[in-house]
Design an enzyme around this catalytic site. Structure first.
Site, PDB file in Angstrom:
ATOM      1  N   ASP A  10       0.793  -1.244   0.000  1.00 16.94           N
ATOM      2  CA  ASP A  10       0.000   0.000   0.000  1.00 16.94           C
ATOM      3  C   ASP A  10       0.823   1.291   0.000  1.00 16.94           C
ATOM      4  O   ASP A  10       0.480   2.239   0.730  1.00 16.94           O
ATOM      5  CB  ASP A  10      -0.964   0.013   1.204  1.00 16.94           C
ATOM      6  N   LYS A 108      -7.101  -5.041  -2.877  1.00 19.72           N
ATOM      7  CA  LYS A 108      -7.892  -5.522  -1.748  1.00 19.72           C
ATOM      8  C   LYS A 108      -8.831  -4.432  -1.270  1.00 19.72           C
ATOM      9  O   LYS A 108      -8.585  -3.245  -1.481  1.00 19.72           O
ATOM     10  CB  LYS A 108      -6.969  -6.000  -0.623  1.00 19.72           C
ATOM     11  N   CYS A 153      -2.158  -2.979   7.557  1.00 15.60           N
ATOM     12  CA  CYS A 153      -2.023  -3.900   6.431  1.00 15.60           C
ATOM     13  C   CYS A 153      -0.736  -4.715   6.469  1.00 15.60           C
ATOM     14  O   CYS A 153      -0.748  -5.886   6.103  1.00 15.60           O
ATOM     15  CB  CYS A 153      -2.178  -3.135   5.122  1.00 15.60           C
TER      16      CYS A 153
END
Ligand code: VGL
Ligand code: ZN
Length: 199
Positions: A10, A108, A153
């Site tokens: 990310d 995701k 994450c």
């Protein structure tokens, strides 16, 4: 090295300073990650990728503010500012991230009703992203994590990696955390306990 993969989590505009859910110092890790990308044979990226009006956005829940918690069908969910909306500039990888070598991008959080922190499972802990199968099919046994955010994450991905039988390292210098209500210390403890190697 052929059995090792770097998973870059990310590194998107919305998680860097100036973004909708900025992680303090988020951009500082990019030069370190770029060096790692050069060193690894296999590079995989994750990309938070929400539809507008996603159930993890506070704006979707009347009367709720970001960072409050609501019960969802799969358990308690922290609410976030609107971030990483599919196709938006905020969802793009940071311009300084040298990502062209990546062989896979795992998106995701694209299901309206389920958030996803882990690169392996969505937050219902049942819906797989397909990453475990991909790694196994490619003969990858060791995964190294870098990126944002350490305590969300990155941590959930590393815990799931170990649970799937992969050896997992987290390079703390190449991660930055959100640290909501002590989440950073808590998740570092969880990872240590589960057998994640914190480097
Ligand atoms: C993340 C909160 C919401 C992360 C993603 O990348 O750690 N955190 N969506
Ligand atoms: Zn998100």
């Amino acid at each position: 090295m052929a059995k090792d993969a770097l998973i870059v989590v990310d590194v998107q505009n919305d998680f860097c300073p100036g973004g909708a859910l900025a992680v303090e110092g988020g951009h500082e890790i990019i030069p370190i990650i770029n060096k790692l990308i050069m060193r690894f044979d296999h590079v995989i990226l994750t990309q938070d990728w929400h539809p507008g009006g996603h159930s993890s956005f506070a704006s979707t829940h009347p009367g709720k503010a970001p960072f409050e918690t609501v019960p969802m069908f799969y358990g308690n969910q922290t609410l976030w500012p609107d971030h990483c909306i599919q196709g938006s500039v905020g969802a793009e990888f940071h311009a300084e991230l040298e990502w062209t070598k990546a062989e896979l991008v795992i998106r995701k959080g694209f299901r309206h009703h389920i958030d996803s922190y882990s690169a392996f499972y969505e937050n219902d802990r049942q819906t797989p992203t397909g990453l475990a199968g991909y790694l196994r099919d490619r003969g990858i046994t060791n995964v190294t994590f870098a990126g944002l955010a350490t305590d969300y994450c990155v941590a959930y991905s590393a815990l799931d990696a170990v649970e799937h039988g992969f050896a997992a390292d987290v390079l703390l210098d190449a991660c930055r955390g959100i640290n909501l209500g002590g989440s950073l210390a808590a998740m570092l403890g969880e990872m240590r306990k589960a057998g994640v190697t914190l480097v």
